[in-house]
Design a protein around this motif. Structure first.
Motif, PDB file in Angstrom:
ATOM      1  N   TRP A 135      -1.463  11.381  -0.420  1.00  0.00           N
ATOM      2  CA  TRP A 135      -1.893  10.729  -1.640  1.00  0.00           C
ATOM      3  C   TRP A 135      -0.999  11.183  -2.783  1.00  0.00           C
ATOM      4  O   TRP A 135      -0.439  12.284  -2.745  1.00  0.00           O
ATOM      5  CB  TRP A 135      -3.351  11.044  -1.932  1.00  0.00           C
ATOM      6  N   ALA A 136      -0.848  10.362  -3.774  1.00  0.00           N
ATOM      7  CA  ALA A 136       0.082  10.634  -4.870  1.00  0.00           C
ATOM      8  C   ALA A 136      -0.190  11.982  -5.531  1.00  0.00           C
ATOM      9  O   ALA A 136       0.728  12.638  -6.031  1.00  0.00           O
ATOM     10  CB  ALA A 136       0.013   9.515  -5.908  1.00  0.00           C
ATOM     11  N   SER A 137      -1.436  12.399  -5.526  1.00  0.00           N
ATOM     12  CA  SER A 137      -1.787  13.660  -6.192  1.00  0.00           C
ATOM     13  C   SER A 137      -1.535  14.887  -5.313  1.00  0.00           C
ATOM     14  O   SER A 137      -1.645  16.021  -5.784  1.00  0.00           O
ATOM     15  CB  SER A 137      -3.265  13.633  -6.601  1.00  0.00           C
ATOM     16  N   ASP A 138      -1.193  14.647  -4.024  1.00  0.00           N
ATOM     17  CA  ASP A 138      -0.953  15.778  -3.119  1.00  0.00           C
ATOM     18  C   ASP A 138       0.306  16.537  -3.514  1.00  0.00           C
ATOM     19  O   ASP A 138       1.264  15.964  -4.033  1.00  0.00           O
ATOM     20  CB  ASP A 138      -0.794  15.284  -1.672  1.00  0.00           C
TER      21      ASP A 138
ATOM     22  N   VAL B 231       0.540   7.067  -0.317  1.00  0.00           N
ATOM     23  CA  VAL B 231      -0.307   5.900  -0.546  1.00  0.00           C
ATOM     24  C   VAL B 231      -1.197   6.128  -1.764  1.00  0.00           C
ATOM     25  O   VAL B 231      -1.302   7.253  -2.274  1.00  0.00           O
ATOM     26  CB  VAL B 231      -1.174   5.604   0.698  1.00  0.00           C
ATOM     27  N   GLY B 232      -1.827   5.057  -2.222  1.00  0.00           N
ATOM     28  CA  GLY B 232      -2.688   5.149  -3.395  1.00  0.00           C
ATOM     29  C   GLY B 232      -3.935   5.984  -3.149  1.00  0.00           C
ATOM     30  O   GLY B 232      -4.372   6.158  -2.006  1.00  0.00           O
ATOM     31  N   GLU B 233      -4.524   6.463  -4.234  1.00  0.00           N
ATOM     32  CA  GLU B 233      -5.684   7.346  -4.146  1.00  0.00           C
ATOM     33  C   GLU B 233      -6.878   6.672  -3.462  1.00  0.00           C
ATOM     34  O   GLU B 233      -7.665   7.332  -2.788  1.00  0.00           O
ATOM     35  CB  GLU B 233      -6.097   7.794  -5.554  1.00  0.00           C
ATOM     36  N   GLN B 234      -6.995   5.358  -3.612  1.00  0.00           N
ATOM     37  CA  GLN B 234      -8.157   4.657  -3.086  1.00  0.00           C
ATOM     38  C   GLN B 234      -7.924   4.070  -1.690  1.00  0.00           C
ATOM     39  O   GLN B 234      -8.765   3.332  -1.188  1.00  0.00           O
ATOM     40  CB  GLN B 234      -8.541   3.521  -4.054  1.00  0.00           C
ATOM     41  N   THR B 235      -6.811   4.402  -1.076  1.00  0.00           N
ATOM     42  CA  THR B 235      -6.498   3.843   0.247  1.00  0.00           C
ATOM     43  C   THR B 235      -7.486   4.347   1.287  1.00  0.00           C
ATOM     44  O   THR B 235      -7.626   5.559   1.488  1.00  0.00           O
ATOM     45  CB  THR B 235      -5.066   4.222   0.673  1.00  0.00           C
TER      46      THR B 235
ATOM     47  N   GLY C 291       0.799  -1.226   0.000  1.00  0.00           N
ATOM     48  CA  GLY C 291       0.000   0.000   0.000  1.00  0.00           C
ATOM     49  C   GLY C 291       0.824   1.265   0.000  1.00  0.00           C
ATOM     50  O   GLY C 291       0.302   2.353  -0.257  1.00  0.00           O
ATOM     51  N   VAL C 292       2.136   1.173   0.304  1.00  0.00           N
ATOM     52  CA  VAL C 292       3.010   2.347   0.320  1.00  0.00           C
ATOM     53  C   VAL C 292       3.609   2.542  -1.070  1.00  0.00           C
ATOM     54  O   VAL C 292       4.290   1.647  -1.592  1.00  0.00           O
ATOM     55  CB  VAL C 292       4.126   2.224   1.366  1.00  0.00           C
ATOM     56  N   VAL C 293       3.340   3.686  -1.687  1.00  0.00           N
ATOM     57  CA  VAL C 293       3.856   3.995  -3.018  1.00  0.00           C
ATOM     58  C   VAL C 293       5.255   4.591  -2.942  1.00  0.00           C
ATOM     59  O   VAL C 293       6.139   4.253  -3.725  1.00  0.00           O
ATOM     60  CB  VAL C 293       2.902   4.970  -3.752  1.00  0.00           C
TER      61      VAL C 293
ATOM     62  N   GLN D 170      -9.094   1.778   6.906  1.00  0.00           N
ATOM     63  CA  GLN D 170      -8.667   0.460   7.373  1.00  0.00           C
ATOM     64  C   GLN D 170      -7.297   0.092   6.801  1.00  0.00           C
ATOM     65  O   GLN D 170      -6.441  -0.454   7.511  1.00  0.00           O
ATOM     66  CB  GLN D 170      -9.696  -0.594   6.978  1.00  0.00           C
ATOM     67  N   GLU D 171      -7.060   0.414   5.540  1.00  0.00           N
ATOM     68  CA  GLU D 171      -5.776   0.129   4.906  1.00  0.00           C
ATOM     69  C   GLU D 171      -4.666   0.967   5.531  1.00  0.00           C
ATOM     70  O   GLU D 171      -3.538   0.490   5.710  1.00  0.00           O
ATOM     71  CB  GLU D 171      -5.860   0.376   3.406  1.00  0.00           C
ATOM     72  N   ARG D 172      -4.991   2.212   5.868  1.00  0.00           N
ATOM     73  CA  ARG D 172      -3.990   3.071   6.526  1.00  0.00           C
ATOM     74  C   ARG D 172      -3.633   2.515   7.904  1.00  0.00           C
ATOM     75  O   ARG D 172      -2.484   2.577   8.324  1.00  0.00           O
ATOM     76  CB  ARG D 172      -4.501   4.514   6.631  1.00  0.00           C
ATOM     77  N   GLN D 173      -4.639   1.961   8.593  1.00  0.00           N
ATOM     78  CA  GLN D 173      -4.370   1.358   9.886  1.00  0.00           C
ATOM     79  C   GLN D 173      -3.447   0.148   9.746  1.00  0.00           C
ATOM     80  O   GLN D 173      -2.558  -0.079  10.568  1.00  0.00           O
ATOM     81  CB  GLN D 173      -5.692   0.940  10.549  1.00  0.00           C
ATOM     82  N   GLN D 174      -3.631  -0.637   8.698  1.00  0.00           N
ATOM     83  CA  GLN D 174      -2.770  -1.783   8.450  1.00  0.00           C
ATOM     84  C   GLN D 174      -1.330  -1.347   8.154  1.00  0.00           C
ATOM     85  O   GLN D 174      -0.366  -1.980   8.579  1.00  0.00           O
ATOM     86  CB  GLN D 174      -3.327  -2.617   7.288  1.00  0.00           C
TER      87      GLN D 174
END
Length: 285
Positions: free
Chosen positions: A270-273, A236-240, A211-213, A243-247
């Motif tokens: 997010w990648a677009s930030d 992280v990905g745009e759709q994260t 999940g880490v880009v 729950q995924e961030r907690q993981q």
């Protein structure tokens, strides 16, 4: 540390008396060295106790850096003491004076016992402060072993030059090791990355987490040489989702003990930030 302080203080007094009695510059030099050690250990003992205080509004990371301050001051004391010893010992190489070998032998046995026991008591403490203190004691122990050997030789044959020669050799060895530890302590004191940890390795492992880009703006410093602090930005990905961030956070926390990191701060992006921190690191700003 409390026991090591009292042992060194009392023994340094015994050394001064014994050095005067035996006319041994090596013992007098070590007496000065041990007295400096006693002051350093006493100060380190107080600072180490202070360092164990819990974090508060004044010191939000706690008081552990007081232990590092003790290590820094101790190293300075050892450097100054070594220079003083050399200034006294070098002239005696050209005009050695007779010494009382029997007295040196007795004091050497006592010195090995006292410093060996004090060093043994500090064997399990891993802070930078304790490491510097341990070097105080290990160096003293080695010095007394050398004095013991020299006194045995002089009991057999009169060789007064062994006394100043031994003093110079011990002091130079001490100075070499202290300067090495002083460099490490100064690096930690100035918030440099600890020698035992690689920032590149940390970023590589973080990027392997599912999940880490990417990651950037990673900073690492140490509170006391044993407890480290990390801050980083994870992309992280745009759709994260939450729950995924907690993981991801759980995976990061699992890595921290390997690098002795006790405090970590993670910022998700997010990648677009548009992260101004990343731009600065890449020289864009």
């Amino acid at each position: 540390m409390q026991l090591a302080f009292w042992l060194n203080l009392l023994f340094s007094i015994v050394e001064f008396i014994g050095g005067w009695f035996t006319n041994s510059l090596a013992i007098m030099s070590d007496a000065l060295h041990d007295f400096g050690d006693a002051l350093a250990i006493g100060m380190a003992w107080r600072l180490e106790r202070h360092a164990k205080k819990e974090a508060d509004r004044k010191f939000s990371y706690g008081y552990r850096r007081f232990s590092l301050l003790g290590a820094f001051i101790n190293a300075v004391i050892l450097i100054v003491g070594s220079v003083i010893i050399l200034s006294q010992a070098l002239p005696r190489l050209w005009s050695p004076e007779p010494v009382h070998a029997e007295g040196m032998f007795g004091l050497a046995l006592l010195g090995v016992a006292v410093n060996g026991f004090a060093a043994w008591r500090l064997r399990n403490d891993k802070t930078q402060n304790a490491r510097v203190l341990a070097w105080h004691l290990y160096e003293d122990l080695l010095g007394w072993v050398a004095v013991l050997v020299a006194s045995i030789v002089m009991l057999i044959k009169s060789m007064p030059i062994l006394d100043p020669l031994l003093s110079v050799l011990i002091t130079l060895w001490i100075l070499y090791n202290v300067l090495r530890h002083f460099k490490q302590t100064a690096n930690l004191f100035l918030q440099g990355v600890p020698d035992s940890v690689s920032l590149d390795d940390i970023e590589t492992e973080l990027k392997k987490i599912a999940g880490v880009v990417d990651c950037h703006h990673t900073h690492l410093w140490s509170l006391d040489g044993e407890h480290h602090v990390l801050t980083t930005h994870l992309v992280v990905g745009e759709q994260t989702d939450k729950q995924e961030r907690q993981q991801i956070k759980k995976a990061v926390r699992a890595l921290m003990p390997h690098w002795q990191i006790t405090h970590s701060t993670i910022e998700f992006e997010w990648a677009s930030d548009d992260c101004s921190m990343a731009d600065r690191e890449q020289g864009k700003c």
